[in-house]
Design an enzyme around this catalytic site. Structure first.
Site, PDB file in Angstrom:
ATOM      1  N   ASP A 111     -87.459 -49.493 -30.928  1.00 15.32           N
ATOM      2  CA  ASP A 111     -88.053 -49.378 -29.599  1.00 15.32           C
ATOM      3  C   ASP A 111     -88.301 -47.895 -29.298  1.00 15.32           C
ATOM      4  O   ASP A 111     -87.977 -47.019 -30.099  1.00 15.32           O
ATOM      5  CB  ASP A 111     -87.115 -49.983 -28.550  1.00 15.32           C
ATOM      6  CG  ASP A 111     -85.713 -49.378 -28.634  1.00 15.32           C
ATOM      7  OD1 ASP A 111     -85.563 -48.193 -28.268  1.00 15.32           O
ATOM      8  OD2 ASP A 111     -84.775 -50.078 -29.070  1.00 15.32           O
ATOM      9  N   ASP A 163     -96.167 -48.278 -28.411  1.00 10.06           N
ATOM     10  CA  ASP A 163     -95.763 -46.896 -28.709  1.00 10.06           C
ATOM     11  C   ASP A 163     -95.363 -46.768 -30.180  1.00 10.06           C
ATOM     12  O   ASP A 163     -94.332 -46.185 -30.510  1.00 10.06           O
ATOM     13  CB  ASP A 163     -94.614 -46.471 -27.795  1.00 10.06           C
ATOM     14  CG  ASP A 163     -94.402 -44.954 -27.789  1.00 10.06           C
ATOM     15  OD1 ASP A 163     -95.188 -44.238 -28.457  1.00 10.06           O
ATOM     16  OD2 ASP A 163     -93.467 -44.483 -27.137  1.00 10.06           O
ATOM     17  N   ARG A 182     -92.056 -41.369 -34.905  1.00 11.33           N
ATOM     18  CA  ARG A 182     -90.845 -41.041 -34.135  1.00 11.33           C
ATOM     19  C   ARG A 182     -90.072 -42.287 -33.723  1.00 11.33           C
ATOM     20  O   ARG A 182     -88.889 -42.205 -33.405  1.00 11.33           O
ATOM     21  CB  ARG A 182     -91.220 -40.243 -32.889  1.00 11.33           C
ATOM     22  CG  ARG A 182     -92.101 -41.014 -31.934  1.00 11.33           C
ATOM     23  CD  ARG A 182     -92.511 -40.232 -30.699  1.00 11.33           C
ATOM     24  NE  ARG A 182     -93.538 -40.970 -29.960  1.00 11.33           N
ATOM     25  CZ  ARG A 182     -94.835 -40.883 -30.208  1.00 11.33           C
ATOM     26  NH1 ARG A 182     -95.261 -40.055 -31.146  1.00 11.33           N
ATOM     27  NH2 ARG A 182     -95.707 -41.599 -29.518  1.00 11.33           N
ATOM     28  N   ASN A 183     -90.750 -43.442 -33.698  1.00  9.94           N
ATOM     29  CA  ASN A 183     -90.103 -44.695 -33.318  1.00  9.94           C
ATOM     30  C   ASN A 183     -89.857 -45.588 -34.529  1.00  9.94           C
ATOM     31  O   ASN A 183     -89.897 -46.817 -34.436  1.00  9.94           O
ATOM     32  CB  ASN A 183     -90.933 -45.421 -32.262  1.00  9.94           C
ATOM     33  CG  ASN A 183     -90.916 -44.708 -30.929  1.00  9.94           C
ATOM     34  OD1 ASN A 183     -89.887 -44.159 -30.530  1.00  9.94           O
ATOM     35  ND2 ASN A 183     -92.039 -44.673 -30.240  1.00  9.94           N
ATOM     36  N   PHE A 194     -82.142 -35.037 -21.235  1.00 15.73           N
ATOM     37  CA  PHE A 194     -81.131 -35.895 -20.608  1.00 15.73           C
ATOM     38  C   PHE A 194     -80.620 -36.986 -21.549  1.00 15.73           C
ATOM     39  O   PHE A 194     -79.757 -37.764 -21.162  1.00 15.73           O
ATOM     40  CB  PHE A 194     -81.700 -36.546 -19.345  1.00 15.73           C
ATOM     41  CG  PHE A 194     -82.869 -37.448 -19.592  1.00 15.73           C
ATOM     42  CD1 PHE A 194     -82.683 -38.780 -19.941  1.00 15.73           C
ATOM     43  CD2 PHE A 194     -84.167 -36.980 -19.476  1.00 15.73           C
ATOM     44  CE1 PHE A 194     -83.766 -39.615 -20.168  1.00 15.73           C
ATOM     45  CE2 PHE A 194     -85.260 -37.816 -19.696  1.00 15.73           C
ATOM     46  CZ  PHE A 194     -85.056 -39.134 -20.044  1.00 15.73           C
ATOM     47  N   GLY A 195     -81.104 -37.056 -22.773  1.00 17.45           N
ATOM     48  CA  GLY A 195     -80.679 -38.102 -23.696  1.00 17.45           C
ATOM     49  C   GLY A 195     -80.090 -37.554 -24.981  1.00 17.45           C
ATOM     50  O   GLY A 195     -80.370 -36.410 -25.377  1.00 17.45           O
ATOM     51  N   GLY A 223     -82.077 -34.361 -26.298  1.00 23.01           N
ATOM     52  CA  GLY A 223     -83.171 -33.967 -25.429  1.00 23.01           C
ATOM     53  C   GLY A 223     -82.652 -33.393 -24.141  1.00 23.01           C
ATOM     54  O   GLY A 223     -81.504 -32.934 -24.055  1.00 23.01           O
TER      55      GLY A 223
END
Length: 462
Positions: A338, A320, A324-325, A196-197, A194
């Site tokens: 998480d 959440d 995607r999780n 910053f990740g 992403g």
């Protein structure tokens, strides 16, 4: 005087039991005066045996002063003493009721705080019958907006989001007991990236025997990531920590050495992120060697429901849940993770509604959007959307709806359209999850049972 009125008929039989009758004599209130009133009562036993009783009373009437008099002419005006006692009694009752209400509110507030404090530490099975008639209409996206408006929304427990108030030092202290040396971790391919990740496919060396290796996911941040972003990654990674279930994937280790960007390690799952896996299946749906059947998708949904049922029993709210999780391995085993770095890795799934916080608007229940109320019932709503993701192979829900319009859209009774080739029975399960009233949504254990029965029925025909 006005015409007298009695509470019994003018003719009838003599009652066998003692009874009371009343004659009302009302003054007109027009003039002052005194009248002699005679009440005549005729009792007949046989044709030749009858008795006449005459009752005489003096009736006093006063001009517009006491319109309601007693039968014997004695007036009953309310004295100042009676007014005083009545006033004192009413005040006492009001004070007593206010005290009770304040006590109830105080106890409710104390209980809510206790539940918030214990939600991360604390650890019902009913079959889901055919979906009951819902008060909300579940309309397709292209249906005209004619749903009945909703007038009330129950209030649920509010869980404060204090991630931004945690410092980096505090976040590191929480994972100190599972921290390992950076030298034991080797990074390989970048699986997802992403702003910053990053998520790497990594290798973890065994502490006692360096010749033994273990494959892991490694979540980390880039050099330009802010301290807040690093802190949120570490804090959100701890959401499932300490929980043990076959359909959960909590963190296993962290690397938080000074001078290095922190890394979060999770057990490796061969096919990786569930949302990306579903989209790969859709892109190559025609001749995909990993062709996926509807029965496989329902089996994934059962596993997610099992993991969420465990969280509900432990009173843990995910807040959440989405494809995607979740991650999946080559044996179709699905595990819930998480949401650390999810906002960065899936930016199109999160939106800021003016409160400086990116939230998964399209997966959130109405009470979460309106009041920031989260509970196991709001997780059930998100599960319904996740089930929709499974059946559409990773499509984005409510893709044509402006995030700022989502609450009004849901309030008007609209829901996501039924996916193509999705059985009515399965869409009915989704619809149950999207009931406006949280109490009307099924529990996760009910969803497990319902989906398991549906999966068995599919197996009988496939």
């Amino acid at each position: 005087m006005n015409q007298p009125r009695s509470n019994i008929s003018s003719q009838g039989e003599m009652p066998s039991d003692p009874s009371v009758f009343r004659v009302d004599l009302f003054c007109s209130g027009k003039v002052d005066g005194e009248a002699v009133v005679t009440v005549q009562l005729n009792l007949t036993i046989h044709a030749n045996n009858y008795t006449v009783l005459n009752f005489k009373r003096r009736k006093m009437c006063y001009k517009s002063k006491y319109p309601k008099q007693m039968l014997d002419g004695v007036t009953t005006p309310t004295s100042s003493t009676q007014v005083f006692y009545i006033s004192v009694s009413v005040c006492c009752i009001v004070i007593f009721l206010v005290a009770i209400i304040l006590a109830i509110l105080h106890l409710h507030s104390m209980k809510r705080v206790e539940m918030e404090d214990s939600v991360s530490d604390s650890g019902s099975s009913q079959g889901l019958s055919q979906p009951s008639t819902q008060t909300t209409q579940y309309l397709r996206a292209d249906t005209p907006n004619n749903a009945a408006p909703v007038t009330s929304y129950p209030s649920l427990r509010i869980e404060k989001n204090d991630l931004r108030s945690v410092t980096l030092m505090e976040a590191k202290a929480k994972v100190k007991d599972i921290a390992i040396s950076r030298e034991r971790v080797t990074l390989r391919d970048v699986l997802h990236e992403g702003t910053f990740g990053r998520i790497f496919h990594g290798v973890l060396l065994d502490e006692k025997d360096p010749t033994k290796e273990k494959q892991v996911f490694v979540k980390t941040v880039k050099d330009h990531a802010s301290e807040v972003q690093v802190t949120m990654m570490l804090t959100e990674s701890c959401k499932l920590r300490g929980l043990h279930h076959r359909n959960l994937l909590p963190i296993s280790h962290v690397c938080t050495e000074d001078g290095e960007k922190p890394m979060v390690l999770l057990p490796f799952m061969a096919w990786g992120n569930l949302k990306l896996f579903l989209r790969q299946c859709k892109l190559a749906e025609a001749n995909n060697p990993q062709a996926i059947s509807q029965q496989d998708l329902v089996y994934m949904a059962i596993q997610i429901a099992c993991g969420m049922s465990y969280l509900a029993r432990r009173e843990v709210i995910h807040k959440d849940l989405a494809a995607r999780n979740c991650v999946i391995d080559d044996n179709m085993q699905v595990k819930i993770t998480d949401n650390a770095l999810a906002r960065d890795l899936f930016p199109m799934d999160y939106h800021c509604l003016g409160d400086n916080e990116n939230r998964p608007v399209r997966w959130m229940a109405l009470e979460s959007l309106l009041n920031n109320d989260f509970s196991s019932a709001s997780d059930v709503w998100a599960f319904g959307v996740t089930l929709w993701e499974l059946m559409t192979l990773g499509q984005t829900p409510y893709v044509d709806i402006d995030p700022f319009e989502m609450s009004a859209y849901l309030k008007d009774g609209y829901r996501i359209a039924q996916p193509i080739n999705c059985p009515d029975e399965l869409f009915a399960v989704m619809a149950c999850c999207w009931a406006l009233d949280p109490e009307e949504r099924p529990k996760f254990q009910q969803l497990v049972q319902c989906l398991t029965e549906f999966h068995a029925a599919l197996g009988a025909y496939v």
